[in-house]
Design an enzyme around this catalytic site. Sequence first.
Site, mmCIF file in Angstrom:
data_model
loop_
_atom_site.group_PDB
_atom_site.id
_atom_site.type_symbol
_atom_site.label_atom_id
_atom_site.label_comp_id
_atom_site.label_asym_id
_atom_site.label_seq_id
_atom_site.Cartn_x
_atom_site.Cartn_y
_atom_site.Cartn_z
ATOM 1 N N ARG A 42 0.975 -1.012 0.087
ATOM 2 C CA ARG A 42 0.044 -0.279 -0.040
ATOM 3 C C ARG A 42 1.272 1.014 0.147
ATOM 4 O O ARG A 42 1.713 1.322 0.961
ATOM 5 C CB ARG A 42 -0.510 -0.299 0.868
ATOM 6 C CG ARG A 42 -1.532 1.273 1.069
ATOM 7 C CD ARG A 42 -2.657 1.211 1.931
ATOM 8 N NE ARG A 42 -3.738 0.792 1.958
ATOM 9 C CZ ARG A 42 -5.075 0.357 1.972
ATOM 10 N NH1 ARG A 42 -5.312 1.501 3.860
ATOM 11 N NH2 ARG A 42 -6.313 -0.205 2.140
ATOM 12 N N HIS A 94 -7.351 1.090 -6.706
ATOM 13 C CA HIS A 94 -7.556 -0.239 -5.478
ATOM 14 C C HIS A 94 -8.050 -1.219 -5.498
ATOM 15 O O HIS A 94 -9.939 -1.781 -5.360
ATOM 16 C CB HIS A 94 -8.224 1.213 -4.092
ATOM 17 C CG HIS A 94 -8.499 0.286 -2.960
ATOM 18 N ND1 HIS A 94 -7.561 -0.691 -3.147
ATOM 19 C CD2 HIS A 94 -9.187 0.381 -1.615
ATOM 20 C CE1 HIS A 94 -8.022 -1.238 -1.614
ATOM 21 N NE2 HIS A 94 -8.605 -0.140 -0.914
ATOM 22 N N GLN A 147 -10.529 -4.212 -3.760
ATOM 23 C CA GLN A 147 -11.725 -3.018 -2.785
ATOM 24 C C GLN A 147 -13.207 -3.061 -3.676
ATOM 25 O O GLN A 147 -13.901 -3.784 -3.355
ATOM 26 C CB GLN A 147 -11.998 -1.386 -2.732
ATOM 27 C CG GLN A 147 -12.550 -0.802 -2.432
ATOM 28 C CD GLN A 147 -13.192 -1.309 -0.448
ATOM 29 O OE1 GLN A 147 -12.265 -2.030 0.496
ATOM 30 N NE2 GLN A 147 -14.419 -1.872 -0.682
ATOM 31 N N ASP A 167 -16.996 7.837 -1.267
ATOM 32 C CA ASP A 167 -16.010 6.988 -0.305
ATOM 33 C C ASP A 167 -15.387 8.575 0.107
ATOM 34 O O ASP A 167 -16.267 9.873 -0.432
ATOM 35 C CB ASP A 167 -14.776 7.160 -1.560
ATOM 36 C CG ASP A 167 -13.652 6.730 -0.501
ATOM 37 O OD1 ASP A 167 -13.575 6.509 0.108
ATOM 38 O OD2 ASP A 167 -12.324 6.467 -1.572
ATOM 39 N N CYS A 200 -16.546 2.368 0.761
ATOM 40 C CA CYS A 200 -15.408 1.027 0.686
ATOM 41 C C CYS A 200 -14.772 1.024 1.939
ATOM 42 O O CYS A 200 -14.123 0.321 2.300
ATOM 43 C CB CYS A 200 -14.181 1.545 -0.037
ATOM 44 S SG CYS A 200 -13.100 3.358 0.077
ATOM 45 N N ARG A 246 -14.021 -8.156 1.634
ATOM 46 C CA ARG A 246 -12.948 -7.801 1.689
ATOM 47 C C ARG A 246 -11.879 -8.817 1.647
ATOM 48 O O ARG A 246 -11.081 -9.629 1.602
ATOM 49 C CB ARG A 246 -11.981 -6.741 2.428
ATOM 50 C CG ARG A 246 -12.474 -5.590 1.944
ATOM 51 C CD ARG A 246 -11.846 -4.614 0.313
ATOM 52 N NE ARG A 246 -10.597 -4.964 0.481
ATOM 53 C CZ ARG A 246 -9.730 -3.953 0.945
ATOM 54 N NH1 ARG A 246 -9.907 -3.179 1.513
ATOM 55 N NH2 ARG A 246 -8.969 -4.143 1.086
HETATM 56 N N1 CP Z 1 -11.230 -0.319 2.113
HETATM 57 C C1 CP Z 1 -10.089 0.115 2.654
HETATM 58 O O1 CP Z 1 -8.695 -0.570 1.931
HETATM 59 O O2 CP Z 1 -10.250 -0.144 4.103
HETATM 60 P P1 CP Z 1 -8.872 0.240 4.514
HETATM 61 O O3 CP Z 1 -8.067 1.594 4.539
HETATM 62 O O4 CP Z 1 -9.036 0.169 6.305
HETATM 63 O O5 CP Z 1 -7.550 -0.930 4.051
HETATM 64 N N1 NVA Z 2 -9.649 6.804 -1.106
HETATM 65 C C1 NVA Z 2 -9.495 6.768 -0.469
HETATM 66 C C2 NVA Z 2 -9.922 4.875 -0.231
HETATM 67 C C3 NVA Z 2 -9.630 4.307 1.263
HETATM 68 C C4 NVA Z 2 -9.572 2.635 1.411
HETATM 69 C C5 NVA Z 2 -7.669 6.524 0.358
HETATM 70 O O1 NVA Z 2 -6.991 6.342 -0.782
HETATM 71 O O2 NVA Z 2 -7.335 7.217 1.403
#
Ligand code: CP
Ligand code: NVA
Length: 309
Positions: free
Chosen positions: A109, A136, A139, A227, A266, A294
């Site tokens: 990540r 992502h 997700q 989101d 998400c 997930r």
């Molecule tokens: N939706 C998602 O990716 O959540 P986290 O940021 O908690 O991993």
């Molecule tokens: N768009 C958000 C998603 C978090 C799971 C981010 O990138 O922070």
Amino acid sequence: MAGRHFLDLSDAGPDAIAAMLANAIDRKAARSGWPKARPDADQPLAGHVLGMVFEKNSTRTRVSFDMAMRQLGGAALVLDASSSQLGRGESIADTARVLSRMVDAIMLRTDDHAKLEEMAHHADVPVINGLTDLSHPCQIVADLLTLIEHGKPLPGLEVAWFGDGNNVLNSILEAAALMKFNVRIATPQGYDPDARFVEMARAAGASVVHTRDAAQAAEGADVLVTDTWVSMGQEHTHNKLAAMAPYQVNEALMARARPDALFLHCLPAHVGEEVSEGVFESPRSVVFDEAENRLHAQKSVLLWCFGKL
Ligand code: CP
Ligand code: NVA
């Protein structure tokens, strides 16, 4: 390299994504009611370990991949940028080569998608996108699973997105291209999704309607999605929040959608900003099924990366 990278949904393609979804449904049903850490009967990843590298915060991604590996018979470990040498400037290339000697797959990540590509370039083991600023995909496998479970077959589905044109929307557009559903996008000026993803969906034959009018996007939609207005690493500016305000998913917007429309998010959510409490807590909100999925989706992604699907 043994195995396959999962940097974006197109790495898998429509047939593999369909296989992932079918496998997730089967595995989820087969272990219904079991203690959560009991491994699946076949333990297909016994003896394997996943290394998870986080340069950003996470709850769902971290826990779902960890539990996914346990349920598949393997194990997982976490490296946080702040407490590993990555945070002190060790290169992605060297980190990839070191981890490849000790773990069987890497989940990353990070912010810049190019870092993910660099990790994949230098790793000898599968690399999985656990979220970048661009996309992502993990997700979205969970989101598709949630829609199918709730009686919404994907082809021809009208999926409406509201608010920030971010990484999650980019991956929804990629999924639309692969799985043949349509997307309506309502974003304010200056916060549009990456044009390459819109083009990808349209080139594959998906209808993508982009409007500044949230009500228009919601009209007759099967699914409403939003989101956070401020993604990780972005500035929390007054101007952005003001621009986003007309795009809140609330009861008035839901009333324009089909009566059986679902709400997806998400998570984490900012209730009162991108979604009203009434919608978030309503029976049409399936966000906690989506969060649970997930886990089931990540198991399928892992199996595909290891060539077991
Ligand atoms: N939706 C998602 O990716 O959540 P986290 O940021 O908690 O991993
Ligand atoms: N768009 C958000 C998603 C978090 C799971 C981010 O990138 O922070």
